[in-house]
Design a protein around this motif. Structure first.
Motif, PDB file in Angstrom:
ATOM      1  N   ALA A 137       0.745  -1.264  -0.187  1.00 52.45           N
ATOM      2  CA  ALA A 137      -0.103   0.076   0.026  1.00 52.45           C
ATOM      3  C   ALA A 137       0.887   1.107   0.082  1.00 52.45           C
ATOM      4  O   ALA A 137       0.392   2.166  -0.550  1.00 52.45           O
ATOM      5  N   ARG A 138       2.096   1.063   0.758  1.00 52.80           N
ATOM      6  CA  ARG A 138       2.761   2.399   0.677  1.00 52.80           C
ATOM      7  C   ARG A 138       3.171   2.610  -0.502  1.00 52.80           C
ATOM      8  O   ARG A 138       3.501   3.779  -0.977  1.00 52.80           O
ATOM      9  N   ASP A 139       3.995   1.631  -1.479  1.00 53.00           N
ATOM     10  CA  ASP A 139       4.293   1.784  -2.804  1.00 53.00           C
ATOM     11  C   ASP A 139       3.362   2.218  -3.624  1.00 53.00           C
ATOM     12  O   ASP A 139       3.613   3.414  -4.366  1.00 53.00           O
ATOM     13  N   ALA A 140       1.912   1.907  -3.571  1.00 53.43           N
ATOM     14  CA  ALA A 140       1.054   2.421  -4.219  1.00 53.43           C
ATOM     15  C   ALA A 140       0.749   3.888  -4.149  1.00 53.43           C
ATOM     16  O   ALA A 140       0.514   4.556  -5.249  1.00 53.43           O
ATOM     17  N   ILE A 141       0.655   4.332  -2.866  1.00 56.91           N
ATOM     18  CA  ILE A 141       0.307   5.824  -2.630  1.00 56.91           C
ATOM     19  C   ILE A 141       1.556   6.518  -3.030  1.00 56.91           C
ATOM     20  O   ILE A 141       1.416   7.788  -3.643  1.00 56.91           O
ATOM     21  N   ALA A 142       2.608   6.249  -2.788  1.00 61.25           N
ATOM     22  CA  ALA A 142       3.916   6.814  -3.197  1.00 61.25           C
ATOM     23  C   ALA A 142       3.913   7.162  -4.864  1.00 61.25           C
ATOM     24  O   ALA A 142       4.565   8.162  -5.281  1.00 61.25           O
ATOM     25  N   ALA A 143       3.535   6.073  -5.530  1.00 60.45           N
ATOM     26  CA  ALA A 143       3.430   6.178  -6.948  1.00 60.45           C
ATOM     27  C   ALA A 143       2.530   7.277  -7.323  1.00 60.45           C
ATOM     28  O   ALA A 143       2.884   7.724  -8.497  1.00 60.45           O
ATOM     29  N   LEU A 144       1.509   7.658  -6.740  1.00 59.16           N
ATOM     30  CA  LEU A 144       0.570   8.594  -6.891  1.00 59.16           C
ATOM     31  C   LEU A 144       1.448  10.059  -6.554  1.00 59.16           C
ATOM     32  O   LEU A 144       0.413  11.141  -6.659  1.00 59.16           O
TER      33      LEU A 144
ATOM     34  N   GLU B 270      -0.448  -6.487  15.980  1.00 60.79           N
ATOM     35  CA  GLU B 270       0.383  -7.407  14.939  1.00 60.79           C
ATOM     36  C   GLU B 270      -0.274  -8.322  14.107  1.00 60.79           C
ATOM     37  O   GLU B 270      -1.262  -9.033  14.652  1.00 60.79           O
ATOM     38  N   GLY B 271      -0.213  -8.388  12.733  1.00 58.84           N
ATOM     39  CA  GLY B 271      -1.045  -9.302  11.949  1.00 58.84           C
ATOM     40  C   GLY B 271      -2.515  -8.697  11.653  1.00 58.84           C
ATOM     41  O   GLY B 271      -3.139  -9.401  11.037  1.00 58.84           O
ATOM     42  N   GLU B 272      -2.715  -7.626  12.085  1.00 60.31           N
ATOM     43  CA  GLU B 272      -4.288  -7.383  12.266  1.00 60.31           C
ATOM     44  C   GLU B 272      -4.512  -5.628  11.745  1.00 60.31           C
ATOM     45  O   GLU B 272      -5.463  -5.439  10.847  1.00 60.31           O
ATOM     46  N   ALA B 273      -3.725  -4.923  12.214  1.00 59.43           N
ATOM     47  CA  ALA B 273      -4.080  -3.545  11.898  1.00 59.43           C
ATOM     48  C   ALA B 273      -2.497  -2.614  12.020  1.00 59.43           C
ATOM     49  O   ALA B 273      -1.962  -2.746  12.976  1.00 59.43           O
ATOM     50  N   ALA B 274      -2.533  -1.690  10.785  1.00 60.19           N
ATOM     51  CA  ALA B 274      -1.361  -0.869  10.833  1.00 60.19           C
ATOM     52  C   ALA B 274      -1.733   0.498  10.182  1.00 60.19           C
ATOM     53  O   ALA B 274      -2.568   0.602   9.419  1.00 60.19           O
ATOM     54  N   ASP B 275      -1.189   1.410  10.876  1.00 60.24           N
ATOM     55  CA  ASP B 275      -1.374   2.956  10.272  1.00 60.24           C
ATOM     56  C   ASP B 275      -0.211   3.054   9.285  1.00 60.24           C
ATOM     57  O   ASP B 275       0.902   2.756   9.541  1.00 60.24           O
ATOM     58  N   LEU B 276      -0.546   3.763   8.208  1.00 59.43           N
ATOM     59  CA  LEU B 276       0.559   4.186   7.069  1.00 59.43           C
ATOM     60  C   LEU B 276       0.273   5.790   7.172  1.00 59.43           C
ATOM     61  O   LEU B 276      -0.657   6.555   6.580  1.00 59.43           O
ATOM     62  N   PRO B 277       1.280   6.586   7.777  1.00 62.58           N
ATOM     63  CA  PRO B 277       0.998   8.043   7.751  1.00 62.58           C
ATOM     64  C   PRO B 277       1.370   8.590   6.403  1.00 62.58           C
ATOM     65  O   PRO B 277       2.456   7.917   5.580  1.00 62.58           O
ATOM     66  N   PHE B 278       0.880   9.515   5.828  1.00 61.54           N
ATOM     67  CA  PHE B 278       1.176  10.116   4.571  1.00 61.54           C
ATOM     68  C   PHE B 278       0.885  11.830   4.215  1.00 61.54           C
ATOM     69  O   PHE B 278      -0.001  12.089   5.285  1.00 61.54           O
ATOM     70  N   THR B 279       1.343  12.140   3.412  1.00 64.34           N
ATOM     71  CA  THR B 279       1.137  13.669   2.949  1.00 64.34           C
ATOM     72  C   THR B 279       1.160  13.628   1.355  1.00 64.34           C
ATOM     73  O   THR B 279       1.668  12.803   0.754  1.00 64.34           O
ATOM     74  N   GLY B 280       0.554  14.744   0.795  1.00 69.13           N
ATOM     75  CA  GLY B 280       0.571  14.917  -0.514  1.00 69.13           C
ATOM     76  C   GLY B 280      -0.605  14.081  -1.362  1.00 69.13           C
ATOM     77  O   GLY B 280      -0.392  14.002  -2.544  1.00 69.13           O
ATOM     78  N   LEU B 281      -1.545  13.356  -0.528  1.00 70.53           N
ATOM     79  CA  LEU B 281      -2.598  12.971  -1.588  1.00 70.53           C
ATOM     80  C   LEU B 281      -3.924  13.021  -0.691  1.00 70.53           C
ATOM     81  O   LEU B 281      -3.873  12.858   0.612  1.00 70.53           O
ATOM     82  N   ASN B 282      -5.073  12.927  -1.275  1.00 73.01           N
ATOM     83  CA  ASN B 282      -6.445  12.989  -0.570  1.00 73.01           C
ATOM     84  C   ASN B 282      -6.701  11.559  -0.115  1.00 73.01           C
ATOM     85  O   ASN B 282      -6.374  10.543  -0.774  1.00 73.01           O
ATOM     86  N   PRO B 283      -7.462  11.612   0.957  1.00 70.54           N
ATOM     87  CA  PRO B 283      -7.683  10.344   1.499  1.00 70.54           C
ATOM     88  C   PRO B 283      -8.779   9.464   0.404  1.00 70.54           C
ATOM     89  O   PRO B 283      -8.405   8.194   0.624  1.00 70.54           O
ATOM     90  N   GLU B 284      -9.332   9.775  -0.277  1.00 73.92           N
ATOM     91  CA  GLU B 284     -10.081   8.956  -1.164  1.00 73.92           C
ATOM     92  C   GLU B 284      -9.183   8.262  -2.270  1.00 73.92           C
ATOM     93  O   GLU B 284      -9.143   7.096  -2.595  1.00 73.92           O
ATOM     94  N   GLN B 285      -8.064   9.297  -2.632  1.00 77.07           N
ATOM     95  CA  GLN B 285      -7.098   8.688  -3.557  1.00 77.07           C
ATOM     96  C   GLN B 285      -6.357   7.484  -2.937  1.00 77.07           C
ATOM     97  O   GLN B 285      -5.798   6.428  -3.398  1.00 77.07           O
ATOM     98  N   ALA B 286      -6.061   7.830  -1.676  1.00 78.62           N
ATOM     99  CA  ALA B 286      -5.004   6.982  -0.963  1.00 78.62           C
ATOM    100  C   ALA B 286      -5.705   5.584  -0.722  1.00 78.62           C
ATOM    101  O   ALA B 286      -5.196   4.477  -0.752  1.00 78.62           O
ATOM    102  N   VAL B 287      -7.181   5.497  -0.063  1.00 78.82           N
ATOM    103  CA  VAL B 287      -7.761   4.344  -0.230  1.00 78.82           C
ATOM    104  C   VAL B 287      -8.002   3.688  -1.435  1.00 78.82           C
ATOM    105  O   VAL B 287      -7.882   2.249  -1.364  1.00 78.82           O
TER     106      VAL B 287
END
Length: 297
Positions: free
Chosen positions: A22-29, A41-58
């Motif tokens: 997912a990190r690579d995918a939003i970086a590509a945008l 662990e194995g269930e939930a993770a946060d990925l902080p980001f800037t420079g993209l709107n939430p809808e695009q990131a999802v």
């Protein structure tokens, strides 16, 4: 980082490769993503980001995950923990539609359930549909309420959601197009601070086929959200609303975090956040709660 993308999967199914993908995918945008932060662990993770709107990131994250059973919710990082929860009851906090199950005692479950389906999909007016369904139950003995309650089960994660948020100072309210006879019991079982619903009328022995007016509908749910936020001195940005049916759309749209939970198509399409694969604890991970902070279900 201005935003955070939270990925949640059933326990043990969020492999380390998935947040990385997912990190690579939003970086590509064009996003500037940070390092994944594991909430569970194995269930939930946060990925902080800037420079993209939430809808695009999802959209980018889900496309990159290739159909994996992962829910993705993106939102501003600031203020993600909410101070007010307002939740639908039927098919959200409990697994069933209590009116449909009540109708089974009158031999009318299929007829009533079809009207419920159309109402929850936004095909017919909620208040009209409610009055029609309740009218069909005129004369049904009150023992049917007790029988329906005995067969009612909490959605997995319901108690964990309410108890965790309440433990951190949130007001938790149940707002249902169903009936106070059930919401009062569900509220007590889960730990909701308040409950708001329709009043089913009876003559002391049986249902009269009527519901008290005005009907607690889509607009009433929204009004309850606004009134509670105002009472608590909270901006709507500090609120969380969750539901599955068309009568939940207004409160989901107005809340700071509005979540379509295993929702009808019309609701899933309109909501800014959706949970399709996980239980209600996903709403806690979306707020940044870690596994160790979550109350027992």
């Amino acid at each position: 980082m201005s935003h955070v993308l939270t990925l949640v999967a059933p326990p043990g199914q969020l492999a380390p490769a998935l947040p990385a993908r997912a990190r690579d995918a939003i970086a590509a945008l064009g996003a500037d993503p940070g390092t994944p932060d594991w909430l569970a662990e194995g269930e939930a993770a946060d990925l902080p980001f800037t420079g993209l709107n939430p809808e695009q990131a999802v959209a980018a994250a889900l496309a990159a995950l290739g159909g994996a059973a992962v829910d993705a919710i993106a939102q501003p990082a600031e203020g993600r923990r909410k101070a007010l929860l307002i939740a639908d009851m039927d098919s959200t906090i409990v697994t069933s539609e209590t009116l449909d199950e009540l109708a089974a005692y009158a031999g009318l479950k299929e007829r009533v359930a079809e009207i419920t389906r159309r109402s929850m999909n936004g095909e017919i007016d909620f208040a009209t549909a409610l009055r029609e369904r309740v009218a069909m139950l005129e004369g049904l003995g009150l023992e049917a309420l007790e029988g329906t309650w005995k067969g009612t089960h909490l959605m997995p994660g319901a108690r964990a959601l309410v108890r965790t948020m309440a433990a951190h100072g949130a007001h938790c309210a149940l707002a249902s197009g169903g009936f106070t006879w059930f919401t009062g019991r569900v509220a007590a079982l889960c730990g909701f601070t308040s409950h708001h619903a329709n009043v089913l009328l009876d003559d002391g022995r049986a249902l009269t086929g009527r519901v008290a007016e005005p009907v607690f509908d889509r607009d009433a749910k929204l009004a309850t959200l606004i009134a509670l936020a105002t009472e608590k001195g909270l901006p709507l940005a500090a609120t969380l609303a969750v539901g599955d049916g068309a009568n939940d759309l207004a409160m989901i749209g107005a809340a700071g975090l509005g979540v379509a939970f295993r929702a009808k198509p019309v609701v899933a399409a309109a909501a800014r956040a959706r949970v399709d694969h996980n239980d209600l604890r996903a709403l806690l991970y979306a707020q940044g709660y870690r596994a160790a902070e979550i109350a027992a279900d």
